[in-house]
Structure formats: C-alpha cells, structure tokens
Design a protein around this motif. Sequence first.
Motif, mmCIF file in Angstrom:
data_model
loop_
_atom_site.group_PDB
_atom_site.id
_atom_site.type_symbol
_atom_site.label_atom_id
_atom_site.label_comp_id
_atom_site.label_asym_id
_atom_site.label_seq_id
_atom_site.Cartn_x
_atom_site.Cartn_y
_atom_site.Cartn_z
ATOM 1 N N GLY A 19 0.706 -1.294 -0.006
ATOM 2 C CA GLY A 19 -0.114 -0.066 0.018
ATOM 3 C C GLY A 19 0.810 1.368 -0.039
ATOM 4 N N GLY A 63 4.468 1.179 0.066
ATOM 5 C CA GLY A 63 5.776 0.772 -0.261
ATOM 6 C C GLY A 63 6.874 -0.058 0.348
ATOM 7 N N SER A 69 6.553 -2.840 1.681
ATOM 8 C CA SER A 69 6.597 -4.437 1.167
ATOM 9 C C SER A 69 7.111 -4.354 -0.335
ATOM 10 C CB SER A 69 5.271 -5.138 1.022
ATOM 11 O OG SER A 69 4.711 -4.810 2.479
ATOM 12 N N TYR A 80 5.596 -5.680 8.832
ATOM 13 C CA TYR A 80 4.610 -5.190 9.904
ATOM 14 C C TYR A 80 5.235 -4.093 10.626
ATOM 15 C CZ TYR A 80 8.000 -6.989 13.020
ATOM 16 O OH TYR A 80 9.387 -7.321 13.754
ATOM 17 N N SER A 95 3.857 -5.631 15.465
ATOM 18 C CA SER A 95 4.425 -6.989 16.141
ATOM 19 C C SER A 95 4.060 -8.073 15.010
ATOM 20 C CB SER A 95 3.750 -7.327 17.516
ATOM 21 O OG SER A 95 3.940 -8.784 17.408
ATOM 22 N N MET A 109 8.828 -2.346 9.525
ATOM 23 C CA MET A 109 8.818 -1.271 8.697
ATOM 24 C C MET A 109 7.910 -0.190 9.370
ATOM 25 S SD MET A 109 10.420 -1.092 5.461
ATOM 26 C CE MET A 109 11.618 -2.151 5.221
ATOM 27 N N TYR A 114 5.036 2.082 10.319
ATOM 28 C CA TYR A 114 3.446 1.666 10.560
ATOM 29 C C TYR A 114 2.935 2.716 9.684
ATOM 30 C CZ TYR A 114 -0.121 -0.370 13.278
ATOM 31 O OH TYR A 114 -1.213 -1.006 13.858
ATOM 32 N N TYR A 148 -0.744 2.912 9.581
ATOM 33 C CA TYR A 148 -2.113 2.905 9.820
ATOM 34 C C TYR A 148 -2.352 3.808 10.867
ATOM 35 C CZ TYR A 148 -6.379 0.177 9.836
ATOM 36 O OH TYR A 148 -7.807 0.037 9.566
ATOM 37 N N MET A 200 -14.416 -0.726 5.862
ATOM 38 C CA MET A 200 -13.542 0.079 6.722
ATOM 39 C C MET A 200 -13.715 1.767 5.962
ATOM 40 S SD MET A 200 -9.561 -0.256 6.846
ATOM 41 C CE MET A 200 -8.625 0.088 5.150
ATOM 42 N N GLN A 259 -9.169 -2.173 1.526
ATOM 43 C CA GLN A 259 -8.024 -3.069 1.994
ATOM 44 C C GLN A 259 -7.057 -2.377 2.753
ATOM 45 O OE1 GLN A 259 -7.142 -6.659 0.243
ATOM 46 N NE2 GLN A 259 -9.116 -6.857 -0.316
ATOM 47 N N CYS A 260 -6.171 -1.258 2.002
ATOM 48 C CA CYS A 260 -5.238 -0.898 2.632
ATOM 49 C C CYS A 260 -4.937 0.635 3.388
ATOM 50 C CB CYS A 260 -4.301 -0.887 1.479
ATOM 51 S SG CYS A 260 -4.499 0.104 0.018
ATOM 52 N N PHE A 261 -5.197 1.618 2.818
ATOM 53 C CA PHE A 261 -4.805 3.020 3.283
ATOM 54 C C PHE A 261 -4.192 3.797 2.338
ATOM 55 C CE2 PHE A 261 -5.794 5.211 7.447
ATOM 56 C CZ PHE A 261 -7.014 4.504 7.755
HETATM 57 C C1 LIG Z 1 -5.591 -1.731 7.325
HETATM 58 C C2 LIG Z 1 -3.939 -1.931 8.189
HETATM 59 C C3 LIG Z 1 -3.726 -2.650 8.971
HETATM 60 C C4 LIG Z 1 -2.616 -3.080 9.708
HETATM 61 N N1 LIG Z 1 -2.392 -3.837 10.871
HETATM 62 C C5 LIG Z 1 -1.477 -3.984 11.394
HETATM 63 C C6 LIG Z 1 -1.325 -5.063 12.530
HETATM 64 O O1 LIG Z 1 -2.092 -5.842 12.839
HETATM 65 N N2 LIG Z 1 0.091 -5.147 13.209
HETATM 66 C C7 LIG Z 1 1.221 -4.524 12.665
HETATM 67 O O2 LIG Z 1 2.267 -4.749 13.218
HETATM 68 N N3 LIG Z 1 1.236 -3.671 11.777
HETATM 69 C C8 LIG Z 1 -0.084 -3.215 10.871
HETATM 70 N N4 LIG Z 1 -0.096 -2.464 9.833
HETATM 71 C C9 LIG Z 1 0.854 -1.874 9.560
HETATM 72 C C10 LIG Z 1 1.681 -2.537 8.359
HETATM 73 O O3 LIG Z 1 1.626 -3.851 8.439
HETATM 74 C C11 LIG Z 1 2.960 -1.973 7.788
HETATM 75 O O4 LIG Z 1 3.096 -0.628 8.163
HETATM 76 C C12 LIG Z 1 3.580 -2.281 6.713
HETATM 77 O O5 LIG Z 1 5.049 -2.162 6.529
HETATM 78 C C13 LIG Z 1 2.890 -1.680 5.379
HETATM 79 O O6 LIG Z 1 3.330 -2.072 4.369
HETATM 80 P P1 LIG Z 1 3.197 -1.593 2.914
HETATM 81 O O7 LIG Z 1 3.976 -0.238 3.046
HETATM 82 O O8 LIG Z 1 3.889 -2.299 1.713
HETATM 83 O O9 LIG Z 1 1.635 -1.460 2.590
HETATM 84 C C14 LIG Z 1 -1.382 -2.365 9.199
HETATM 85 C C15 LIG Z 1 -1.570 -1.264 8.267
HETATM 86 C C16 LIG Z 1 -2.826 -1.404 7.616
HETATM 87 C C17 LIG Z 1 -2.919 0.017 6.647
#
Ligand SMILES: Cc1cc2nc3c(=O)[nH]c(=O)nc-3n(C[C@H](O)[C@H](O)[C@H](O)COP(=O)(O)O)c2cc1C
Length: 292
Positions: free
Chosen positions: A10, A12, A14, A84, A87, A114, A116, A118, A213, A252-254
């Motif tokens: 979502g 970057g 991953s 994540y 955790s 990485m 957060y 969210y 959501m 799904q993502c944000f």
């Molecule tokens: C909808 C949503 C739910 C998330 N839930 C968790 C979670 O339960 N635990 C956690 O450690 N991080 C959670 N995160 C944080 C992401 O897993 C983390 O920032 C991830 O590296 C994002 O990767 P991306 O930039 O590839 O999208 C969540 C993020 C989003 C958007």
Amino acid sequence: MSRIIYYFSGTGNSLVVARDIAEKINGQCISIPSVIHQESIKTEADMIGIVFPMYHHGVLLMIKTFINKMDNLDKKYIFGVCTYGGSPGICLKYLERIIKSHDGKLAAGFAVQMPYNYIFPSFVLKDFFNSFVLREISTEKQQKMFDYWKQKLEKICEYVQARKEGELETKAEVIEHLVGSLLRDTLQKSVWLKVAGFKGKTNLPFQESIQLMDHGFRCDNKCNGCGICSKICPVQNIKMFDGRPVWQHHCQCFACLQWCPKEAIQFGSRTAQGKRYHHPDVKLSDMMIDRG
Ligand SMILES: Cc1cc2nc3c(=O)[nH]c(=O)nc-3n(C[C@H](O)[C@H](O)[C@H](O)COP(=O)(O)O)c2cc1C
Ligand code: SF4
Ligand code: SF4
C-alpha cells in the motif's frame, strides 16, 4: 530455474522488500494487483516469494484470493515475507495454513519491521472511537528500520537460495491464538467497524469485514479532482463522481489516504493533523497498477 517475487504494497514498504530480494536472488518482481483479475495464475517459476503487509494481525484478503488462484503450488519452493509495524504476531502461521489448504508448503516465513502506515488509538477514555490518529515515528527510528532491513535481506536471501526449510518468524503466539479465536470476530470487529463509522450490521468474519472500513473515508475541500487515488487503488475501490472519490466498500489498505498529493483524504476525525507516510524510496509512479 526461475524465481518470482509476488508482492502487495500500500505504501511501498513491502515493495522495497520485494524489489531488494528479487534483485539479490536474480528474480522477477510481480505486483499481485496486476495479476489478480486472471482466472488462474500460472507460473513456470520453481521458487516463489510472497511479500505483503500484515493487516489486523492477519493476512489480507488480496493474498488469500491470490493463493486461491495459484496453479501447481505443490511443486514449488515457497517463502513468505510479511512487513509489519508493531508485532508480526502469527501472521506467517496464517499464511502457512492458507498455502497448505491449497496443497502447497510454506518452506519459510520471515517478518520485517517497517514504519507503521495505519491509525492508532490515542487511548483517551472520552470519545475513544474518534481518538484514532496516524502513527508517526521519528526519521532516526525509521532509518534504523531501513538499516536493519538491509542486514536481514542478506540472511533471507542466503536462506532461500540454499532452499532451506523451517524458519517461521512469529511473536506472542499464545496471546495471538487466544485473541484470534475469542475476540477477533466479536469485540475487535465491532470496535474497528465503529472506528470506521460503519453503522450497519455484517455477518462477515473480521478479516473480510475490513472491506467496510472505507465508511470512514472522506475527502475534504483540498481535493483537486486529479483521480490519483482512484488510479492507485489496488482493488479498484474508488470511483470518481463529479471530480470526487467515492468509496465502494471493498477496501483493504490506506494507500489512497497516504498518497493523495493534496492530503485531502481523511479517515475519522483526526487524520487532518497527521503526517502522511510512504517509503522514501518509492515513487507514486511505482504504485500505478498495470492490469494488462
Ligand atoms: C489496514 C492496516 C492494518 C494494519 N494492521 C497491522 C497490525 O495488525 N500489526 C502491525 O504490526 N502492523 C499493521 N499495519 C501496518 C503495516 O503492516 C506496515 O506498516 C506495513 O509495513 C505496510 O506495508 P506497505 O507499505 O507495503 O503497505 C497495518 C496497516 C494497515 C494499512
Ligand atoms: S488523489 Fe486526492 S486530490 Fe486527487 S482526486 Fe483523490 S482525493 Fe482528490
Ligand atoms: S480505497 Fe484506498 S484504502 Fe481502500 S483499498 Fe483502495 S487505496 Fe486502499
């Protein structure tokens, strides 16, 4: 012998992980949203990596759908990497289970911390459901995570190139199992839907109810109608009407909130003040999805 790293991202994090691994093991990187519309996903590769962010302690729907559509999983060396923010919980165990139910075997699973991307409760008692803010971390802490990733990259690549098996990175297994079986589809689901401002009722299990959501999203008057949010949405959940985004409730993502160039997308009542995040090595153009 060919190697493919399939990824979903979502903001970057991953994507960087997938790109780095692919470069190091001489593999190809493929975005999952760009192939998910196919009826069945076939690949000649004998090694598959699946890289994705952990969402709500589990595996996001897009990854489940992707694995459902994969052909010949039984003949491949498969490894997973979840990124994540707080955790890793037992996210990789869930992935292992999903792959197993499609006759495959998760040979190894790695978790990478990485930034957060969210929202997070401020834990104020008064008006708790409106207290959620975008989580921010300092540049130094962020850089530490990126440096740590570079070290971990070496370990992961060495491991998978040797086709080793057995590593599965998890944390707080007992608590996660308990919360997963007792609270996820009940308390956790109702809290999140309330935070998102969803007023109806749904029988969907928690991980699927997350699609609702987007009741919490709105765009404010900074929106210039550019349509970028609609173009980068990995699940085509945003339609533009009269130059404004309208969310379609299979969310799904944000990503839209984090990438809107005008910071016009808000969630709940307190994101207007928060800083947006995306991985600094990822550009908006990297997030555009080529659906063929
Ligand atoms: C909808 C949503 C739910 C998330 N839930 C968790 C979670 O339960 N635990 C956690 O450690 N991080 C959670 N995160 C944080 C992401 O897993 C983390 O920032 C991830 O590296 C994002 O990767 P991306 O930039 O590839 O999208 C969540 C993020 C989003 C958007
Ligand atoms: S990306 Fe932002 S500014 Fe562009 S249409 Fe979407 S909400 Fe409006
Ligand atoms: S609408 Fe926004 S948050 Fe929902 S899936 Fe699309 S980009 Fe992600």
